[in-house]
Design a protein around this motif. Structure first.
Motif, PDB file in Angstrom:
ATOM      1  N   LEU A   1       0.784  -1.049  -0.396  1.00  0.00           N
ATOM      2  CA  LEU A   1      -0.341  -0.053   0.098  1.00  0.00           C
ATOM      3  C   LEU A   1       0.425   1.486   0.382  1.00  0.00           C
ATOM      4  CD1 LEU A   1      -2.528  -1.037   2.431  1.00  0.00           C
ATOM      5  CD2 LEU A   1      -3.208  -1.052  -0.124  1.00  0.00           C
TER       6      LEU A   1
ATOM      7  N   ILE B   1      -1.947   8.184   3.078  1.00  0.00           N
ATOM      8  CA  ILE B   1      -2.065   6.803   3.221  1.00  0.00           C
ATOM      9  C   ILE B   1      -1.758   6.013   4.932  1.00  0.00           C
ATOM     10  CG2 ILE B   1      -1.114   4.967   2.189  1.00  0.00           C
ATOM     11  CD1 ILE B   1      -2.626   6.595   0.283  1.00  0.00           C
TER      12      ILE B   1
ATOM     13  N   ARG C   1     -14.991   5.274   8.372  1.00  0.00           N
ATOM     14  CA  ARG C   1     -16.109   4.901   7.488  1.00  0.00           C
ATOM     15  C   ARG C   1     -15.822   3.123   6.883  1.00  0.00           C
ATOM     16  NH1 ARG C   1     -16.842  10.463   8.940  1.00  0.00           N
ATOM     17  NH2 ARG C   1     -18.567  10.701  10.377  1.00  0.00           N
ATOM     18  N   HIS C   2     -14.614   3.932   5.845  1.00  0.00           N
ATOM     19  CA  HIS C   2     -14.297   2.845   5.574  1.00  0.00           C
ATOM     20  C   HIS C   2     -14.109   1.158   6.062  1.00  0.00           C
ATOM     21  CE1 HIS C   2     -10.149   3.067   6.860  1.00  0.00           C
ATOM     22  NE2 HIS C   2      -9.972   1.785   6.733  1.00  0.00           N
ATOM     23  N   LEU C   3     -14.618   0.760   8.008  1.00  0.00           N
ATOM     24  CA  LEU C   3     -14.164  -0.308   7.986  1.00  0.00           C
ATOM     25  C   LEU C   3     -16.139  -0.438   8.565  1.00  0.00           C
ATOM     26  CD1 LEU C   3     -11.012   0.443  10.199  1.00  0.00           C
ATOM     27  CD2 LEU C   3     -11.572  -1.177   8.252  1.00  0.00           C
TER      28      LEU C   3
ATOM     29  N   TRP D   1      -5.358   1.128  -1.494  1.00  0.00           N
ATOM     30  CA  TRP D   1      -6.240   2.182  -0.391  1.00  0.00           C
ATOM     31  C   TRP D   1      -7.524   1.334   0.415  1.00  0.00           C
ATOM     32  CZ3 TRP D   1      -3.790   5.088  -3.699  1.00  0.00           C
ATOM     33  CH2 TRP D   1      -2.250   4.931  -4.409  1.00  0.00           C
ATOM     34  N   PRO D   2      -7.483   0.960   1.268  1.00  0.00           N
ATOM     35  CA  PRO D   2      -9.105   0.608   1.547  1.00  0.00           C
ATOM     36  C   PRO D   2      -9.888   1.997   2.074  1.00  0.00           C
ATOM     37  CG  PRO D   2      -7.643  -0.337   3.438  1.00  0.00           C
ATOM     38  CD  PRO D   2      -6.160  -0.016   1.961  1.00  0.00           C
ATOM     39  N   HIS D   3      -8.966   2.894   2.636  1.00  0.00           N
ATOM     40  CA  HIS D   3     -10.152   3.977   3.430  1.00  0.00           C
ATOM     41  C   HIS D   3     -10.358   4.748   2.256  1.00  0.00           C
ATOM     42  CE1 HIS D   3      -5.435   4.813   2.592  1.00  0.00           C
ATOM     43  NE2 HIS D   3      -5.907   6.545   2.714  1.00  0.00           N
ATOM     44  N   MET D   4     -10.166   4.792   1.122  1.00  0.00           N
ATOM     45  CA  MET D   4     -10.124   5.681  -0.711  1.00  0.00           C
ATOM     46  C   MET D   4     -11.560   4.788  -0.676  1.00  0.00           C
ATOM     47  SD  MET D   4      -6.584   6.593  -2.344  1.00  0.00           S
ATOM     48  CE  MET D   4      -6.094   7.510  -0.326  1.00  0.00           C
TER      49      MET D   4
ATOM     50  N   TYR E   1     -16.291   1.127  -1.979  1.00  0.00           N
ATOM     51  CA  TYR E   1     -15.089   1.064  -0.805  1.00  0.00           C
ATOM     52  C   TYR E   1     -14.586  -0.217  -1.195  1.00  0.00           C
ATOM     53  CZ  TYR E   1     -15.681   4.691   1.678  1.00  0.00           C
ATOM     54  OH  TYR E   1     -15.451   6.366   2.364  1.00  0.00           O
TER      55      TYR E   1
ATOM     56  N   PRO F   1      -4.630   8.599   7.740  1.00  0.00           N
ATOM     57  CA  PRO F   1      -6.046   7.563   7.567  1.00  0.00           C
ATOM     58  C   PRO F   1      -6.289   6.159   7.617  1.00  0.00           C
ATOM     59  CG  PRO F   1      -5.471   8.798   5.459  1.00  0.00           C
ATOM     60  CD  PRO F   1      -4.454   8.702   6.241  1.00  0.00           C
ATOM     61  N   MET F   2      -4.870   4.974   7.693  1.00  0.00           N
ATOM     62  CA  MET F   2      -4.998   4.145   8.009  1.00  0.00           C
ATOM     63  C   MET F   2      -4.904   3.119   9.369  1.00  0.00           C
ATOM     64  SD  MET F   2      -3.420   2.172   4.881  1.00  0.00           S
ATOM     65  CE  MET F   2      -4.397   0.692   4.711  1.00  0.00           C
TER      66      MET F   2
END
Lengths: 286, 354
Positions: free
Chosen positions: A184, A202, A282-284, B87-90, B130, A205-206
């Protein structure tokens, strides 16, 4: 499948141990504390609150002030330091594992011991003053402790607290960062990201969930700061947990001590709630 | 678009040597496949081209520009990673747009280009999702879209299909090939799958143990393997290799003789021939006799394991169904042009066809 009307049995059974635990160790003590604070002789009374707010002997407002000041200084400083340490230690280099180990040592040191270590270092005949005098930087020792040097004592407490508790913040953030797949970051390299873009878009946020966990844990514990303050400054710098201890052990005002405990609990819960709301990743979410 | 040239590239990781002097030229607009078993150095070679690894020795050129000391972002390459590295958050849109945003393109241009790449990869409907909401194949497409959106000089692919199921892999490999042709981009593609290599590569570099064994078109690699490693690595089932002897125009192998051999070889040789080139029956060529050991009927293909009278075992592959029975005697012919001779010491090819 359980027969209709009985679907609740299994989930209830599964949740029972947790609920039992919370009831015995959280709910019951809170209710008991409320009773001690407001029903000292079996009747409702606001005497403890009046003492807390209006008694000339009470250091309540100072305690609130210093607790918040300490939390507001210690938590951001140690989080930034832990982030910097994480950035450095994510790079592979010789001696990295040793560095990680050394940074983690304070986790194993109790807060009383940490307070004593820094006390002995900063006292007028301590290590720091001796070195500075030997080197000719100063002629007479710098005093860190005593009521007239409260600002310096505060500085000493911040130093000691940051040193002591940065380790846990570092461990949480570093562990989170290490879970991120190397590709990543490499993808960011290949697609043209600079160091700052990688950090901002990157890495941060992660590792947000890790930072969130570290902030919650550390802020809650910061509201309970006690031993280091008590050793380095006593009641010269009053804090909430210190006042609770003082009222309980020194002057036996159990009701006031209970009230302090409640205030710490309310402060902690509110902060925890706010963090959870603000730092949601939010992505989780599915 | 650019050509890529590696000159004497050596890469060490501690005490292990990953690359032992790689010389390779990838032509402008060409699709080059790096093929080899795991640990052969193919991924390291790709990472050296990307700039993710710095070679310990040797130089890397894009056209005539020496890029050895440039970081990846100064090379105008893009890459599809084995793990896809989305990228998992994008959201998908932001993943694809990231390389463009970093290059500070105007917003309207970014939108146009992301849309172009998404349409090309048929993922327009997924832009608002996502990565964790996508299937493996969809993630793969997003990763490719992100790689082509910047119109790179060199497109690098690190085993991009290895995480897909077999059916999707077959579909994607021809799609990637078509995409590369359409864009005309120089592509370096790493795989351990020889069929994938054959389909995708204009040329293939077969690697082993940190060295390049042979570079050539798929047909050259198959028909004229430079050594026994390439000969046995390419082709399924593997090429048969038997010990033999050449003397005065006579090839002796497995108790059989073949006269009129015009090869420079003398003495001991290794004799190779592909299972699919062997004929059942006696014709002109090397005639071998033995007993059918085992038969695998695959429908379109029959694979016959034969124990030769000399004791050696060989494999024969016949198109369609073959009327042979386990335990029965069989006579086989290897045509002259199907026989490869290799040096028994170095393994290098001496001649293809005798």
């Amino acid at each position: 499948m359980a027969p209709a009307g009985r679907e609740w049995v299994k989930p209830a059974l599964l949740m029972a141990p947790a609920i039992l635990y919370l009831t015995i160790f959280i709910v019951y003590p809170i209710i008991d504390t409320i009773i001690i604070a407001f029903f000292p002789e079996g009747r409702f009374s606001t005497e403890s609150l009046e003492y807390l707010l209006y008694s000339p002997l009470s250091k309540f407002w100072d305690a609130i002030k210093f607790t918040l000041i300490l939390a507001a200084l210690v938590v951001p400083i140690e989080t930034v330091l832990a982030l910097i340490a994480t950035l450095v230690l994510l790079q592979p280099f010789k001696g990295r594992d040793t560095a990680v180990y050394i940074l983690s040592i304070p986790i194993a040191i109790s807060d009383v011991a940490a307070g004593l270590i820094w006390y002995s270092m900063l006292t007028s005949k301590g290590f720091v003053n001796k070195v500075l005098i030997e080197l000719g930087v100063i002629d007479s020792p710098i005093y860190f402790f005593g009521y007239e040097f409260r600002d310096r004592a505060l500085l000493a407490i911040v130093l000691a607290e940051v040193w002591r508790s940065m380790a846990i913040v570092f461990i949480i953030i570093f562990a989170g960062a290490q879970l991120i797949h190397r590709e990543l970051f490499e993808a960011a390299d290949v697609f043209g990201a600079s160091f700052w873009v990688k950090l901002r878009h990157i890495l941060l946020p992660m590792i947000k969930p890790s930072i969130q966990a570290a902030l919650i844990i550390r802020t809650l514990f910061a509201f309970q700061v006690f031993a280091v303050v008590w050793i380095l400054a006593g009641r010269d710098i009053p804090v909430l947990a210190g006042e609770a201890y003082y009222n309980l052990v020194e002057i036996h005002r159990f009701d006031v001590a209970a009230l302090y405990a409640l205030i710490i609990a309310i402060l902690s819960m509110t902060t925890g709630f706010l963090y959870l709301r603000m730092l949601r990743a939010r992505h989780l979410e599915v | 678009m650019a050509s890529v040239r590696l000159e004497g590239v050596v890469k060490r990781f501690g005490r292990t040597i990953a690359l032992r002097g790689i010389d390779l030229e990838i032509r402008d607009g060409e699709s080059m496949v790096l093929l080899g078993p795991s640990g052969c150095g193919k991924t390291t070679t790709l990472r050296v081209i990307a700039g993710l690894e710095r070679p310990d020795e040797g130089r890397v050129y894009f056209d005539d520009r020496d890029v050895t000391d440039l970081p990846p972002r100064s090379r105008n390459v893009s890459m599809v990673f084995q793990s896809y590295a989305l990228w998992p958050h994008m959201k998908v849109y932001d993943n694809i747009a990231f390389p463009l945003k970093v290059r500070r393109l105007p917003e309207s241009e970014i939108r146009k280009r992301v849309r172009w790449a998404a349409e090309l990869m048929e993922i327009e409907g997924l832009l608002d999702r996502y990565p964790h909401q996508l299937s493996g194949g969809q993630r793969q497409r997003v990763a490719v879209a992100r790689a082509i959106v910047v119109e790179p000089e060199v497109l690098l692919m690190d085993e991009p299909l290895s995480n897909l199921d077999a059916i999707l892999r077959v579909k994607m490999r021809s799609e990637i090939k078509k995409l590369q042709r359409k864009l005309g981009v120089t592509m370096v593609y790493v795989t351990h799958d020889q069929v994938e290599a054959m389909v995708i590569g204009d040329r293939i570099a077969v690697m082993n143990n940190g060295r390049i064994m042979q570079v050539g078109t798929p047909s050259q690699i198959y028909k004229e393997p430079a050594n026994t490693f390439v000969a046995t690595f390419i082709g399924s089932p593997q090429m048969n290799i038997l010990e033999g002897f050449v003397d005065d125009g006579k090839l002796v192998v497995a108790g059989s003789e073949l006269l009129g051999v015009e090869a420079e070889a003398r003495g001991r040789v290794l004799v190779g021939f592909r299972p699919e080139r062997v004929l059942i029956g006696v014709f002109d060529g090397l005639v071998l006799e033995g007993v059918v050991d085992f038969v695998e009927s695959l429908g379109s293909l029959t694979i016959i394991h034969v124990a030769l009278d000399s004791g050696s075992k060989i494999v024969v592959s016949i198109s369609g169904e073959a009327d042979v029975e386990q335990g029965s005697r069989i006579r086989l012919t290897v045509p002259r042009d199907a026989i490869h001779l290799f040096d028994p010491e170095s393994g290098s090819a001496i001649t293809h066809g005798v």
